[in-house]
Design an enzyme around this catalytic site. Structure first.
Site, mmCIF file in Angstrom:
data_model
loop_
_atom_site.group_PDB
_atom_site.id
_atom_site.type_symbol
_atom_site.label_atom_id
_atom_site.label_comp_id
_atom_site.label_asym_id
_atom_site.label_seq_id
_atom_site.Cartn_x
_atom_site.Cartn_y
_atom_site.Cartn_z
ATOM 1 N N ARG A 177 3.581 -35.354 -34.419
ATOM 2 C CA ARG A 177 2.552 -35.691 -33.433
ATOM 3 C C ARG A 177 1.297 -36.198 -34.132
ATOM 4 O O ARG A 177 1.127 -36.006 -35.342
ATOM 5 C CB ARG A 177 2.203 -34.430 -32.627
ATOM 6 N N ASP A 246 -2.031 -33.443 -29.622
ATOM 7 C CA ASP A 246 -0.831 -32.725 -30.050
ATOM 8 C C ASP A 246 0.367 -33.043 -29.156
ATOM 9 O O ASP A 246 1.500 -32.664 -29.488
ATOM 10 C CB ASP A 246 -1.080 -31.213 -30.081
#
Length: 479
Positions: A177, A246
């Site tokens: 991510r 995230d």
């Protein structure tokens, strides 16, 4: 391949221990199979009847580990609703390893080092939503994680009320991510930041392996993929709900399905997450937030890539990269093969018309896919047909500049504009039945998800306008 023949690889564990922590899955009580996805099984080479294997439920419950598996959770950080959080990571996910280029992960398998005082479990309702929606997005042509199967249980968890826990086996070609890079930037561990970049190249961009300018080029690829995915979200009417860094994939995948929603009536300002009180992640803001998230990624990569070069690419993202990706998707939805400058205004006016018309987003484009000059069907679905009529006059003039026949255009549009999407009221009905032990609607919606463009007479009622009481409602982050 049989389940007992699976041999997993764990290349991520070649990185230093700061990148992960080892965690064994914590089994659910009295697990039961809710659904098995044969389409996902094919991706990893499993037999399509693997769901009937006595080891399948234990696989999803973490009590059967394939050969080579070394269960672990990944560490990352991220900006959540605009604020940096240094301690995130897989709080309820356990990675088993990879097979055929797919990383297998159990979501809802119990506490990890990154659980942050939570129980590491996933509610049945949110698990069903993710299982079905990830498959729906794939079949709509949108980059996404996949799901192999889902199990329910008698394990009780406390959310807003007492609920039953479930586990989904998720699959992704990468789980890295934006926040994975942020973790090592903010802790000034630049050597590990570079090691992560090298890992990303090996896993996701192997064609850049020997390129001297590989770090900058992966940043460029991430921009392109993010633009493409975000444009596809906007075109189909998908609202992510929690576009934190995230939850942003370096491969441009749609990941971490939380309080997502598909548009019912078109509402440019729709906020699907009712905890998002300022509308940061509203439907209309998704392109802007994708840019904002990319600026945070560029900051995290600045120790290994010159800031000036990344900023130039970011400027291109806002000026041309995303707008062009969006125009490409919208031209397909409108059946426009010729590329004309006036298309931007046509699409801009369409957005305004849909906002004023109070019309079902998916239904509008599907009916438009049959359009041959007869406006009555489009008038019938709009609360304000005048707005639609005004736009159709402009659209008719634009169609005169096309070289394809109406029949050719209609055929192409029917392959682009889905008849079926998974709306929240449909998912909620499947959840309510599943909570009573009836998983039939989960399977029915999986079948619909796999055939969004087809005529499915037995499911015709799901192609109709969303019942008024369920339109564009907000959802909770609690899962």
């Amino acid at each position: 391949m049989k389940l007992n023949d699976m041999i997993l690889q764990t290349p991520y564990l070649s990185l230093e221990s700061d990148f992960y922590s080892f965690h064994d899955p914590q089994p659910l009580q009295d697990p039961c199979l809710i659904s098995f996805n044969d389409a996902a099984a094919k991706l990893i080479g499993l037999d399509t009847d693997a769901g009937d294997d006595p080891s399948f439920v234990p696989l999803l419950n973490g009590t059967f580990l394939p050969k080579g598996s070394r269960p672990f959770s990944m560490c990352y950080a991220g900006h959540q609703f605009g604020h940096y959080n240094p301690w995130l990571g897989d709080g309820r996910a356990c990675n088993l390893g990879s097979l055929n280029g797919w990383n297998l992960q159990l979501k809802g398998s119990g506490e990890t080092l990154y659980s942050r005082m939570a129980d590491g479990r996933a509610a049945l309702r949110s698990s069903i939503r993710e299982y079905l929606m990830s498959e729906a997005m794939h079949h709509l042509g949108i980059p996404t994680t996949r799901a192999l199967g889902i199990i329910g249980s008698k394990t009780k968890i406390l959310r807003d009320t007492m609920e039953e826990a479930a586990i989904v086996m998720r699959m992704a070609t990468s789980w890295i991510r934006f926040g994975s890079f942020e973790n090592f930037y903010y802790t000034k561990q630049y050597t590990k930041l570079e090691a992560l970049a090298e890992y990303v190249i090996a896993e996701s961009f192997p064609h850049l392996k020997d390129d001297e300018d590989r770090f900058f080029k992966i940043f460029c690829e991430i921009l392109h993929r993010t633009a493409t995915t975000t444009a596809k979200w906007q075109a189909v009417g998908f609202c992510h709900g929690v576009m934190n860094t995230d939850n942003m994939s370096i491969e441009g995948l749609t990941i971490d399905y939380g309080p997502f929603s598909m548009l019912d009536d078109f509402n440019f300002n729709y906020v699907c997450n009712h905890k998002d009180r300022v509308g940061r992640y509203s439907y209309d803001q998704q392109p802007n937030i994708s840019y904002w998230n990319l600026t945070k990624l560029s900051k995290a990569l600045s120790p290994i890539i010159p800031k000036e070069r990344m900023q130039k690419k970011l400027d291109e993202y806002g000026a041309s990269l995303y707008p062009n990706a969006y125009l490409k998707e919208m031209r397909k939805k409108l059946g426009l093969q010729e590329v004309l400058e006036e298309d931007f205004e046509l699409i801009k006016e369409l957005v305004g018309a849909l906002q004023d018309a109070y019309v079902d987003h998916t239904q509008f484009y599907r009916i438009l896919s049959h359009y041959n000059g007869n406006k009555a069907d489009l008038y019938d679905i709009a609360m304000n047909p005048v707005a639609i009529d005004n736009w159709l006059k402009v659209y008719d003039k634009r169609l005169e500049k096309e070289k394809r026949s109406s029949a050719q255009r209609n055929k192409a549009m029917l392959k682009t504009n889905p008849k079926y999407i998974l709306k929240n009221y449909m998912l909620q009905k499947a959840i309510e039945l599943a909570q009573k032990g009836d998983f039939s609607m989960v399977q029915a919606l999986l079948d619909i998800a796999k055939n969004p463009y087809n005529e499915l007479p037995e499911f015709e009622h799901f192609a109709q306008e969303t019942p008024q009481e369920y339109k564009n409602i907000g959802l909770s982050c609690s899962s």
